[in-house]
Write an enzyme that holds these catalytic residues in place. Structure first.
Site, short mmCIF file in Angstrom:
data_model
loop_
_atom_site.label_atom_id
_atom_site.label_comp_id
_atom_site.label_asym_id
_atom_site.label_seq_id
_atom_site.Cartn_x
_atom_site.Cartn_y
_atom_site.Cartn_z
N PRO A 22 0.85 -1.20 0.00
CA PRO A 22 0.00 0.00 0.00
C PRO A 22 0.89 1.25 0.00
CG PRO A 22 -0.59 -1.50 1.79
CD PRO A 22 0.69 -1.98 1.21
N GLU A 23 0.67 2.12 -0.96
CA GLU A 23 1.41 3.37 -0.99
C GLU A 23 0.48 4.49 -0.54
OE1 GLU A 23 4.10 4.05 -4.15
OE2 GLU A 23 4.33 1.93 -4.63
N ARG A 40 1.90 -10.73 6.12
CA ARG A 40 3.35 -10.77 6.31
C ARG A 40 3.81 -10.04 7.57
NH1 ARG A 40 6.48 -9.79 0.81
NH2 ARG A 40 8.20 -10.43 2.15
N ARG A 54 23.02 17.22 -5.44
CA ARG A 54 22.87 15.78 -5.25
C ARG A 54 23.25 15.01 -6.49
NH1 ARG A 54 18.42 14.18 -0.89
NH2 ARG A 54 18.51 12.16 -1.89
#
Ligand code: ZN
Length: 291
Positions: free
Chosen positions: A2-3, A133, A172
């Site tokens: 699930p995001e 899980r 970066r």
């Protein structure tokens, strides 16, 4: 997994089933790493409390209670928070499902993976947390108590601005996709949505983050917000064990432009979608549309 959109959809759907209701009883599975608050303490803290709201912080669901405590839930990889009215047969194991006549496949009976079960004074639908899980988390914070898991979250991805992304990208060397996945830059952008947002912004995932212009960052932040909003509208993605809280399946998977489409034709230009590894994550892009 699930995001953010799935967690937000869960919040929107389960919120009305929790808010304003007084908890009558709490059933849990045995103590395990899923419970950051031990089950006995969780039961003591929850019974008799009324849920005031259901909020989202990144991928955490936070339910303030009437005594000032907060119930915090993270769905991990396979967590599902849903009501006793869920009807998806996918909630049952394949073997259990195959033995049932179709008319009995609706509805859900708590099983060994149902780690938290809330029943209410009004005797209405129960609310379950099921997690096969067990990478999810359940935590009860006392009034005024904070937790590093919540404290360290960056700005919510739905509120990500081009300016913030530009500032975070300066100097970066990491890839643009790694920047999106950095939860201290924006919290809640997962693998699928990072790929889809980069496609929408026409930026290659492997681009060095420091090479992005301010205009690129504006486009990318806008794309992140749009992709997440669209996914929330369509009920989230439906992958693997994810089932929407009411048992319906998300429709966003039908709208993916690049994720999971290796070798398929780009829907814009017809080039073949490529898959590479970026930041140890499977990454999809169009070699023509994205620069
Ligand atoms: Zn293309």
């Amino acid at each position: 997994m699930p995001e953010l959109p799935e967690v937000e959809v869960t919040r929107q759907r389960i919120g009305p089933l929790l808010v304003g209701r007084r908890i009558r009883s709490v059933a849990t599975t045995r103590p395990s790493y899923l419970f950051l608050t031990r089950p006995a303490a969780l039961r003591r803290g929850l019974v008799g409390r009324t849920v005031r709201a259901l909020e989202r912080r990144g991928k955490y669901l936070v339910a303030p209670l009437d005594d000032g405590a907060r119930l915090v839930i993270h769905l991990g990889m396979t967590g599902q928070l849903f009501s006793g009215e869920a009807t998806s047969p996918r909630l049952l194991s394949a073997s259990a499902r195959s033995t049932l006549p179709p008319e009995d496949q609706a509805g859900f009976r708590p099983d060994g993976h149902t780690h938290l079960r809330l029943a209410f004074e009004d005797r209405g639908p129960e609310v379950f947390l099921r997690d096969v899980r067990k990478f999810g988390k359940v935590l009860l914070l006392g009034s005024g108590e904070s937790h590093e898991r919540l404290d360290r979250l960056g700005v919510d991805a739905l509120e990500l601005s081009g300016a913030a992304l530009f500032a975070a990208s300066r100097g970066r060397r990491a890839a643009a996709k790694a920047l999106l996945l950095d939860q201290s830059v924006a919290t809640g952008i997962g693998n699928i949505y990072a790929d889809e947002a980069l496609f929408r912004a026409r930026l290659r995932p492997t681009r060095r983050a420091g090479s992005l212009s301010r205009r690129d960052c504006d486009a990318l932040a806008e794309a992140v917000r749009a992709v997440l909003r669209r996914s929330i509208e369509t009920g989230g993605s439906s992958i693997r064990d994810y089932v929407a809280p009411d048992g319906s399946d998300g429709a966003y998977q039908d709208e993916r432009r690049v994720y999971g489409r290796k070798g398929a034709e780009c829907l814009v230009c017809g080039a073949r979608i490529r898959r590479v590894l970026v930041a140890q994550r499977s990454t999809h892009y169009c070699p023509t549309c994205q620069r």
